[in-house]
Design a protein around this motif. Structure first.
Motif, PDB file in Angstrom:
ATOM      1  N   GLU A 140      31.836  -1.136  26.480  1.00 43.91           N
ATOM      2  CA  GLU A 140      32.128  -0.833  27.882  1.00 43.91           C
ATOM      3  C   GLU A 140      33.615  -0.989  28.212  1.00 43.91           C
ATOM      4  OE1 GLU A 140      30.915  -2.770  32.120  1.00 43.91           O
ATOM      5  OE2 GLU A 140      29.285  -2.441  30.693  1.00 43.91           O
ATOM      6  N   VAL A 141      34.213  -2.118  27.843  1.00 43.23           N
ATOM      7  CA  VAL A 141      35.615  -2.347  28.225  1.00 43.23           C
ATOM      8  C   VAL A 141      36.557  -1.398  27.487  1.00 43.23           C
ATOM      9  CG1 VAL A 141      35.229  -4.744  28.903  1.00 43.23           C
ATOM     10  CG2 VAL A 141      36.089  -4.255  26.618  1.00 43.23           C
ATOM     11  N   ILE A 142      36.221  -1.043  26.247  1.00 46.00           N
ATOM     12  CA  ILE A 142      37.054  -0.077  25.524  1.00 46.00           C
ATOM     13  C   ILE A 142      36.930   1.296  26.177  1.00 46.00           C
ATOM     14  CG2 ILE A 142      37.353   1.147  23.340  1.00 46.00           C
ATOM     15  CD1 ILE A 142      36.661  -1.487  21.909  1.00 46.00           C
ATOM     16  N   THR A 149      44.266  -2.685  25.270  1.00 43.27           N
ATOM     17  CA  THR A 149      45.463  -2.046  24.727  1.00 43.27           C
ATOM     18  C   THR A 149      45.664  -2.479  23.278  1.00 43.27           C
ATOM     19  OG1 THR A 149      46.947  -3.815  25.466  1.00 43.27           O
ATOM     20  CG2 THR A 149      46.625  -1.945  26.972  1.00 43.27           C
ATOM     21  N   VAL A 150      46.277  -1.593  22.514  1.00 44.56           N
ATOM     22  CA  VAL A 150      46.701  -1.902  21.145  1.00 44.56           C
ATOM     23  C   VAL A 150      48.180  -1.561  21.075  1.00 44.56           C
ATOM     24  CG1 VAL A 150      46.413  -1.407  18.695  1.00 44.56           C
ATOM     25  CG2 VAL A 150      44.405  -1.403  20.204  1.00 44.56           C
ATOM     26  N   ASN A 151      48.972  -2.562  20.791  1.00 46.19           N
ATOM     27  CA  ASN A 151      50.428  -2.408  20.735  1.00 46.19           C
ATOM     28  C   ASN A 151      50.975  -1.790  22.030  1.00 46.19           C
ATOM     29  OD1 ASN A 151      50.390  -3.478  18.117  1.00 46.19           O
ATOM     30  ND2 ASN A 151      50.027  -1.462  17.250  1.00 46.19           N
ATOM     31  N   ASP A 188      43.711   2.108  24.197  1.00 50.07           N
ATOM     32  CA  ASP A 188      43.006   2.743  23.081  1.00 50.07           C
ATOM     33  C   ASP A 188      41.520   2.695  23.361  1.00 50.07           C
ATOM     34  OD1 ASP A 188      41.919   3.542  20.572  1.00 50.07           O
ATOM     35  OD2 ASP A 188      43.822   2.986  19.639  1.00 50.07           O
ATOM     36  N   ARG A 189      40.876   3.840  23.384  1.00 46.74           N
ATOM     37  CA  ARG A 189      39.447   3.921  23.698  1.00 46.74           C
ATOM     38  C   ARG A 189      38.593   4.122  22.451  1.00 46.74           C
ATOM     39  NH1 ARG A 189      41.447   6.219  28.852  1.00 46.74           N
ATOM     40  NH2 ARG A 189      40.360   5.077  30.455  1.00 46.74           N
ATOM     41  N   ARG A 190      39.131   3.806  21.277  1.00 43.88           N
ATOM     42  CA  ARG A 190      38.387   3.986  20.016  1.00 43.88           C
ATOM     43  C   ARG A 190      37.913   2.624  19.505  1.00 43.88           C
ATOM     44  NH1 ARG A 190      42.849   6.520  16.556  1.00 43.88           N
ATOM     45  NH2 ARG A 190      44.025   5.056  17.814  1.00 43.88           N
ATOM     46  N   ARG A 191      36.648   2.353  19.674  1.00 46.20           N
ATOM     47  CA  ARG A 191      36.084   1.076  19.225  1.00 46.20           C
ATOM     48  C   ARG A 191      36.257   0.899  17.721  1.00 46.20           C
ATOM     49  NH1 ARG A 191      30.020   0.656  20.635  1.00 46.20           N
ATOM     50  NH2 ARG A 191      29.926   1.993  18.835  1.00 46.20           N
ATOM     51  N   GLY A 192      36.220   2.008  16.974  1.00 46.63           N
ATOM     52  CA  GLY A 192      36.328   1.946  15.518  1.00 46.63           C
ATOM     53  C   GLY A 192      37.740   2.014  14.986  1.00 46.63           C
ATOM     54  N   ARG A 193      38.729   1.985  15.871  1.00 41.96           N
ATOM     55  CA  ARG A 193      40.123   2.032  15.410  1.00 41.96           C
ATOM     56  C   ARG A 193      40.394   0.909  14.421  1.00 41.96           C
ATOM     57  NH1 ARG A 193      45.933   2.178  18.261  1.00 41.96           N
ATOM     58  NH2 ARG A 193      47.072   1.424  16.451  1.00 41.96           N
TER      59      ARG A 193
END
Length: 75
Positions: A37-39, A45-47, A51-56
């Motif tokens: 849900e939060v993603i 955030t990433v860096n 980022d909306r990719r849970r599998g990143r």
């Protein structure tokens, strides 16, 4: 009061980890449903970038932000 600029190192014991796993591993969230849900809502955030990719795949040195917390993937 927590310093908003502070970054906490979270050792993962390897070279990479998926974003969804890391949020739970770092103690920022406690269930997969909450993570999804939060993603999806763009709250992670990433860096510094949403980022909306849970599998990143996160690498050592990446910094994940959520609700004022900043945690860095480390060994």
């Amino acid at each position: 009061m927590t310093n908003p600029a502070a970054v906490e190192d979270v050792p993962i014991g390897g070279d990479d980890i998926r974003l969804g796993q890391f949020l739970k591993f770092a103690g920022l969230l406690d269930s997969g449903g909450n993570v999804k849900e939060v993603i999806a809502d763009g709250l992670v955030t990433v860096n510094g970038d949403v980022d909306r990719r849970r599998g990143r795949q996160l690498q050592v040195g990446d910094i994940v932000g959520f609700e004022g917390h900043r945690v860095r993937v480390s060994h």
